[in-house]
Design a protein around this motif. Structure first.
Motif, PDB file in Angstrom:
ATOM      1  N   LEU A 252      46.614 -35.467 -40.443  1.00 30.26           N
ATOM      2  CA  LEU A 252      45.411 -35.998 -40.688  1.00 30.26           C
ATOM      3  C   LEU A 252      45.110 -37.230 -39.783  1.00 30.26           C
ATOM      4  O   LEU A 252      46.031 -37.969 -39.731  1.00 30.26           O
ATOM      5  CB  LEU A 252      45.084 -36.330 -41.995  1.00 30.26           C
ATOM      6  N   PRO A 253      44.043 -37.256 -39.237  1.00 33.96           N
ATOM      7  CA  PRO A 253      43.966 -38.358 -38.275  1.00 33.96           C
ATOM      8  C   PRO A 253      43.721 -39.674 -38.913  1.00 33.96           C
ATOM      9  O   PRO A 253      43.188 -39.996 -39.903  1.00 33.96           O
ATOM     10  CB  PRO A 253      42.567 -38.177 -37.326  1.00 33.96           C
ATOM     11  N   LEU A 254      44.108 -40.845 -38.207  1.00 35.85           N
ATOM     12  CA  LEU A 254      43.798 -42.020 -38.880  1.00 35.85           C
ATOM     13  C   LEU A 254      42.937 -42.836 -38.146  1.00 35.85           C
ATOM     14  O   LEU A 254      43.256 -43.262 -36.647  1.00 35.85           O
ATOM     15  CB  LEU A 254      45.320 -42.715 -39.119  1.00 35.85           C
ATOM     16  N   TYR A 255      41.637 -43.498 -38.574  1.00 34.35           N
ATOM     17  CA  TYR A 255      40.932 -44.415 -37.806  1.00 34.35           C
ATOM     18  C   TYR A 255      41.654 -45.608 -37.296  1.00 34.35           C
ATOM     19  O   TYR A 255      42.413 -46.328 -37.840  1.00 34.35           O
ATOM     20  CB  TYR A 255      39.695 -44.881 -38.742  1.00 34.35           C
ATOM     21  N   GLY A 256      41.291 -45.786 -35.931  1.00 35.98           N
ATOM     22  CA  GLY A 256      41.589 -46.945 -35.346  1.00 35.98           C
ATOM     23  C   GLY A 256      43.129 -46.573 -34.547  1.00 35.98           C
ATOM     24  O   GLY A 256      43.750 -47.369 -33.519  1.00 35.98           O
ATOM     25  N   HIS A 257      43.614 -45.474 -34.725  1.00 32.23           N
ATOM     26  CA  HIS A 257      44.646 -45.110 -34.068  1.00 32.23           C
ATOM     27  C   HIS A 257      44.392 -43.658 -33.395  1.00 32.23           C
ATOM     28  O   HIS A 257      44.484 -43.587 -32.115  1.00 32.23           O
ATOM     29  CB  HIS A 257      45.721 -44.875 -35.051  1.00 32.23           C
ATOM     30  N   ASP A 258      44.350 -42.478 -34.196  1.00 31.48           N
ATOM     31  CA  ASP A 258      43.747 -41.189 -33.550  1.00 31.48           C
ATOM     32  C   ASP A 258      42.348 -41.105 -33.226  1.00 31.48           C
ATOM     33  O   ASP A 258      41.933 -40.133 -32.611  1.00 31.48           O
ATOM     34  CB  ASP A 258      44.244 -40.390 -34.491  1.00 31.48           C
ATOM     35  N   LEU A 259      41.640 -42.096 -34.179  1.00 34.39           N
ATOM     36  CA  LEU A 259      40.053 -41.875 -34.052  1.00 34.39           C
ATOM     37  C   LEU A 259      39.792 -43.230 -33.672  1.00 34.39           C
ATOM     38  O   LEU A 259      40.064 -44.185 -33.961  1.00 34.39           O
ATOM     39  CB  LEU A 259      39.452 -41.458 -35.295  1.00 34.39           C
ATOM     40  N   ASP A 260      38.812 -43.216 -32.591  1.00 38.71           N
ATOM     41  CA  ASP A 260      37.964 -44.641 -32.240  1.00 38.71           C
ATOM     42  C   ASP A 260      36.533 -44.294 -31.750  1.00 38.71           C
ATOM     43  O   ASP A 260      36.229 -43.047 -31.779  1.00 38.71           O
ATOM     44  CB  ASP A 260      38.757 -45.599 -31.402  1.00 38.71           C
ATOM     45  N   ASP A 261      35.837 -45.068 -31.483  1.00 45.87           N
ATOM     46  CA  ASP A 261      34.213 -44.915 -31.171  1.00 45.87           C
ATOM     47  C   ASP A 261      34.088 -44.200 -29.670  1.00 45.87           C
ATOM     48  O   ASP A 261      33.085 -43.987 -29.344  1.00 45.87           O
ATOM     49  CB  ASP A 261      33.405 -46.349 -31.321  1.00 45.87           C
ATOM     50  N   SER A 262      35.334 -43.976 -29.112  1.00 44.66           N
ATOM     51  CA  SER A 262      35.052 -43.406 -27.432  1.00 44.66           C
ATOM     52  C   SER A 262      35.374 -41.788 -28.055  1.00 44.66           C
ATOM     53  O   SER A 262      35.105 -40.653 -27.140  1.00 44.66           O
ATOM     54  CB  SER A 262      35.846 -43.715 -26.562  1.00 44.66           C
ATOM     55  N   VAL A 263      36.195 -41.401 -29.287  1.00 46.92           N
ATOM     56  CA  VAL A 263      36.541 -40.168 -29.326  1.00 46.92           C
ATOM     57  C   VAL A 263      35.638 -39.132 -29.974  1.00 46.92           C
ATOM     58  O   VAL A 263      35.000 -39.932 -31.266  1.00 46.92           O
ATOM     59  CB  VAL A 263      37.956 -40.071 -30.156  1.00 46.92           C
ATOM     60  N   SER A 264      35.284 -37.990 -29.780  1.00 42.70           N
ATOM     61  CA  SER A 264      34.194 -36.940 -30.349  1.00 42.70           C
ATOM     62  C   SER A 264      34.852 -36.186 -31.256  1.00 42.70           C
ATOM     63  O   SER A 264      36.170 -36.173 -31.416  1.00 42.70           O
ATOM     64  CB  SER A 264      33.584 -36.284 -29.456  1.00 42.70           C
ATOM     65  N   PRO A 265      34.252 -35.836 -32.284  1.00 42.87           N
ATOM     66  CA  PRO A 265      34.680 -35.074 -33.255  1.00 42.87           C
ATOM     67  C   PRO A 265      35.450 -33.537 -32.692  1.00 42.87           C
ATOM     68  O   PRO A 265      36.454 -33.257 -33.379  1.00 42.87           O
ATOM     69  CB  PRO A 265      33.430 -34.383 -34.248  1.00 42.87           C
TER      70      PRO A 265
END
Lengths: 386, 121
Positions: A252-265
């Motif tokens: 499961l992705p973790l915001y701020g690590h695997d997800l940020d505002d440059s990454v799309s769904p």
């Protein structure tokens, strides 16, 4: 080390309990929270997979969005409140059944992920939504939602209470002794229950890959609930360390690590969170990019890697078989359930096939890695028979 | 035989011209469950304070620095198969490497039992 001094940190209602239990307190998203208890991350992790663990997730951002002028028609009121949040996210909220909760994504105009969150339609309060956002992003998220609501709806924060996550194969049996009605919830369903005269909102969800519940309780009752759950010998407290290794094994992705505002769904391999109705209407932020990526115009995608040797941590470079850098690890560590190193990271689409042999660079040394199917450890969510 | 300590929680147990290096009981407790140990290469020549090994817990990697200058003459291969030894008996079976000491005078720059106990109190 440049860490916030403990005086700057917020405390959850369970702070004293953590300290008394020997929790090692660390700063996390502005809060003082236990990274582990004396038994250690490995033991807490294994206990969660075999029994049930109790996590303090009160730092997260539960809230309720309420229609300012409800008509009294439950369906119309739900449609109206859904119409307020949907322009910010890619999930189908209008289509939620009463008592259903959904994982969705707050997006910016470029289709980047501002946060991942849960949005639920309460069965008993038409014209409201239960929204839980991440701790690190909650101020911005709440501002964004309140701005979108304008005078059409009111956003009430509930992040000064207690939010407890009971997770593990014994979680339902433990819950049966506390609030038997809550065990009737299926995965991704939620409801409000009366516990000792106070309303508690319980969702059958979590972020460990196990069956379990998240329980929102008023702050003044958080300690009593914590204590009562821990009376059960099947339940032990667990800290942020185990929570992180559990969610990593669950891929499961973790915001701020695997997800940020440059990454799309689509890049994040969260295409399922772009609901079909929204996709067909193309009416969410960044729809043009996201739909093009869905059609294959993609430069990177989140994958899962089994790593041989030392754990490849966040920031480690991912190399192809020839040694050229093709991507980066966004979360990585040791998987206690598997006894080996695992990682999540981004690579070009050509390198995403399961079984692809790659390498990761750890302290300048190339180690073997292989793309594997997700999750690393099978999810064991509670699916009600149809 | 003398045991001395660094402020970074390594110990060196000196017997004649060789020293056995590891991390203290206090250090392993702080690190938590150790899941991987990267050992130095045999024959590697280290200065005092050089990075010699890496100890990884579930959460993070920590560098281990050589308390004194010397040449690596032995490594504890058991740690490759059983990194948990470092938690179980850090100052015995969980030692990390052994060096042939270059400058015995460096011993005086390290902390003795009492000074180390003060540091971790």
């Amino acid at each position: 080390m440049a860490e916030a001094s403990s005086a700057d940190l917020k405390q959850t209602p369970l702070y004293e309990r953590h300290v008394t239990a020997g929790g090692r307190m660390v700063p996390f998203a502005g809060y003082a929270l236990p990274v582990q208890y004396p038994s250690g991350i490995m033991a807490e992790h294994k206990w969660t997979r075999e029994q049930a663990s109790l996590f303090d997730v009160s730092h997260m951002g539960p809230s309720v969005l309420t229609l300012a002028r409800p008509s009294g028609d439950a369906e119309a009121d739900h449609a109206a409140i859904a119409a307020i949040i949907e322009p910010l996210i890619c999930g189908d909220i209008a289509g939620l059944k009463p008592g259903q909760i959904r994982y969705t994504l707050l997006l910016n105009d470029k289709g980047g992920i501002i946060d991942d969150l849960m949005v639920g339609r309460p069965a008993e309060r038409p014209g409201t939504l239960y929204i839980v956002v991440n701790a690190g992003t909650k101020e911005g998220d709440f501002a964004l939602i309140a701005q979108a609501a304008g005078d059409r709806a009111r956003l009430d924060r509930a992040d000064n209470g207690g939010l407890l996550a009971l997770q593990g194969p014994e979680a339902a049996a433990v819950m049966a002794a506390l609030l038997p009605d809550a065990t009737r919830l299926g995965f991704m369903q939620f409801g409000t229950f009366d516990w000792n005269g106070v309303p508690v909102t319980i969702s059958r969800a979590g972020y460990t890959g196990e069956d379990g519940f998240e329980i929102l309780v008023p702050g003044h009752m958080a300690v009593a609930l914590w204590d009562e759950l821990l009376v059960d010998p099947r339940v032990r407290p667990a800290g942020l360390g185990a929570r992180d290794s559990l969610r990593l094994e669950a891929a499961l992705p973790l915001y701020g690590h695997d997800l940020d505002d440059s990454v799309s769904p689509i890049e994040a391999n969260l295409g399922f969170a772009v609901s079909r109705r929204r996709r067909e209407a193309a009416d969410f932020p960044g729809a043009r990019r996201i739909l093009a990526e869905r059609d294959g115009q993609l430069t990177r995608k989140r994958v899962a890697l089994i790593v041989e040797g030392a754990p490849a941590r966040e920031g480690a470079e991912i190399l192809d078989a020839e040694g050229s850098v093709i991507g980066v690890v966004t979360s990585g560590g040791f998987a206690p359930s598997l006894g080996k190193a695992i990682a999540l990271g981004f690579v070009p689409p050509a390198a995403t096939a399961i079984g692809t042999r790659l390498q990761v660079s750890v302290r300048g040394r190339a180690q073997q890695a292989e793309i594997t199917a997700t999750p690393f450890v099978p999810h064991r969510y509670f699916r009600k028979p149809a | 035989m003398t045991t001395k300590y660094t402020p970074d929680h390594e110990y060196i147990r000196v017997d004649g011209s060789t020293g056995i290096v590891g991390i203290t009981a206090h250090a392993q407790e702080q690190l938590g469950d150790i899941v991987f140990v990267e050992l130095p290469e045999m024959g590697k020549v280290l200065k005092k304070g050089d990075e010699a090994a890496v100890v990884e817990s579930v959460k993070a990697a920590s560098e281990i620095y050589s308390p004194m200058a010397g040449e690596v003459v032995a490594v504890n291969c058991l740690l490759t198969e059983e990194p948990g030894l470092l938690n179980a008996e850090p100052e015995n079976g969980g030692w990390i490497f052994k060096i042939k000491i270059t400058d015995a005078g460096e011993l005086d720059t390290l902390l003795d039992d009492a000074a180390y106990a003060d540091l971790t109190r």
